[in-house]
Design an enzyme around this catalytic site. Structure first.
Site, short mmCIF file in Angstrom:
data_model
loop_
_atom_site.label_atom_id
_atom_site.label_comp_id
_atom_site.label_asym_id
_atom_site.label_seq_id
_atom_site.Cartn_x
_atom_site.Cartn_y
_atom_site.Cartn_z
N ASP A 1 0.78 -1.20 -0.04
CA ASP A 1 0.04 0.06 -0.16
C ASP A 1 0.85 1.18 0.01
O ASP A 1 0.65 2.25 -0.76
CB ASP A 1 -0.98 -0.05 1.37
CG ASP A 1 -2.21 -0.55 1.12
OD1 ASP A 1 -2.97 -0.53 -0.18
OD2 ASP A 1 -2.78 -1.18 1.90
N VAL A 2 1.95 1.29 0.71
CA VAL A 2 2.76 2.55 1.06
C VAL A 2 3.49 2.82 -0.28
O VAL A 2 3.19 4.08 -0.82
CB VAL A 2 3.61 2.30 2.34
CG1 VAL A 2 4.50 3.42 2.33
CG2 VAL A 2 2.82 2.39 3.45
#
Length: 396
Positions: free
Chosen positions: A181-182
């Protein structure tokens, strides 16, 4: 007295229709650089899903639990929150009006999920040709998996990184944080900045189609290209490195440490520092390629020597020999270290909670002319609805 500098993206307006982590990571970065980020949250659900992802929360002044979970605060500073129900005609009209004022729209609905509301990229770009519209989804807007939901864990599994993470004899292991996600959020921010550069030069906006899985496979980096070059399937090596030896964790007499020998000169100095000159002179270990081929024999010899010495002594010898080595810190040790304090890795941001502030992880970028701003604490759900609607000239 020098005037306070503006952020590099001062004047840009970002309409954030995303939630959880990838999209919010991207928009937090844009907010850090000075953009005005308007976070749209669903009043039917109480806002971003991560507001309820405890167990850790900032407390209200009266000591009760607020809606600011630690998870939510990790990716939502420098934003205004407005509660809008996209399923209603009034909510859709509000989003269209905000989009008319925005430079960027970012969303992470399932592909096609906003089309029924007339808020999809085709409709929006037709109405506002200069808009940069970023769509984040699990598998992208095309392909056989396009309709499947995307979570960080699914991306790590599908994209291959879990097959490389964990003990060689254990189960596949995800990374300890939502790294897919990051990193997807990082790619989104980069793509948005590139599209804005093009928009400023030509007046043309565009659609950015970004998938969690695509981003995750892109950062397989050397292991991905190892496979593409050799055709051989990479394997889990625990803390060891596929292309550098010795480069892993070793146990000393009183704890573990990390050794990162990056070249042949460092290996020779390491061996000299620990009385292992015979290894450095052996053709089986003299070069990194030879060490890779013979790691199964080399590593136990190094481990046996290091296991007899205290960790402080090992680290001192490595430092004196200019051989990269370091501790394996806990999160507390990392964030309270002298280095973290010197670099302002943790920032306190004023907030209407118990204690009057919240502690956040800082943006790592140190810009000399347009420093990162920490103007707004992560918002309470819908706290800026009135202010944002007044921007549109609406009373209620």
């Amino acid at each position: 007295m020098m005037a306070e500098s503006k952020g590099a993206l001062d004047g840009l307006v970002v309409l954030d229709l995303s939630r959880i982590l990838a999209g919010p990571t991207a928009t937090q970065l844009l907010g850090d650089f000075g953009a005005r980020v308007i976070k749209v949250e669903n009043p039917k659900t109480g806002g971003d899903d991560t507001r309820s992802w405890g167990p850790n929360y900032a407390l209200n002044p009266d000591g009760t639990r607020s809606d600011l979970s630690a998870y939510f605060m990790a990716a939502n500073r420098n934003k205004q929150s407005i509660a809008v129900d996209l399923s209603t005609p009034e909510g859709q009209d509000t989003i269209r009006k905000l989009a008319a004022r925005a430079d960027v729209v970012i969303e992470n609905y399932k592909p096609g999920g906003l089309k029924k509301y007339g808020l999809d990229h085709e409709t929006m770009l037709a109405a506002h040709p200069g808009l940069v519209y970023c769509s984040i989804s699990g598998y992208g807007q095309t392909g056989p998996n396009r309709s499947q939901p995307g979570y960080d864990l699914m991306a790590q599994g599908f994209g291959g990184i879990m097959s490389l993470t964990g003990d060689p004899d254990g189960a596949p292991m995800k990374v300890g944080v939502g790294i897919a996600d990051v990193m997807c959020g990082m790619y989104a921010c980069i793509g948005i900045l590139a599209a804005l550069r093009h928009r400023d030069a030509t007046g043309e906006g565009q659609h950015i189609d970004l998938a969690l899985v695509d981003a995750q496979m892109a950062w397989l980096i050397n292991e991905g290209t190892n496979f593409l070059t050799s055709g051989k399937e990479p394997v889990r090596r625990g803390n060891a490195h596929p292309n550098i030896v010795p480069y892993e964790a070793f146990e000393t007499a009183d704890g573990w440490f990390l050794l990162a020998v990056g070249n042949d000169g460092q290996f020779a100095r390491f061996c000299d520092a620990f009385g292992l000159q015979s290894l450095a002179e052996d053709d089986a270990y003299r070069t990194n390629l030879a060490r890779i081929e013979n790691r199964e024999v080399l590593i136990p010899q190094i481990a046996a020597t290091l296991a007899k010495l205290p960790k402080a002594e090992v680290l001192r010898r490595c430092q004196d020999a200019l051989v990269p080595a370091g501790p394996i810190n806990t999160v507390k040790e990392a964030l309270t270290s002298d280095q973290a304090v010197a670099r302002e890795t943790v920032r306190e941001v004023p907030a209407a909670v118990k204690g009057g502030h919240v502690k956040l992880l800082a943006n790592p970028l140190k810009l000399s002319r347009t420093p990162v701003r920490y103007d707004l604490a992560p918002p309470r759900f819908g706290q800026d609805s009135d202010a944002v609607l007044k921007m549109l000239g609406e009373d209620d």
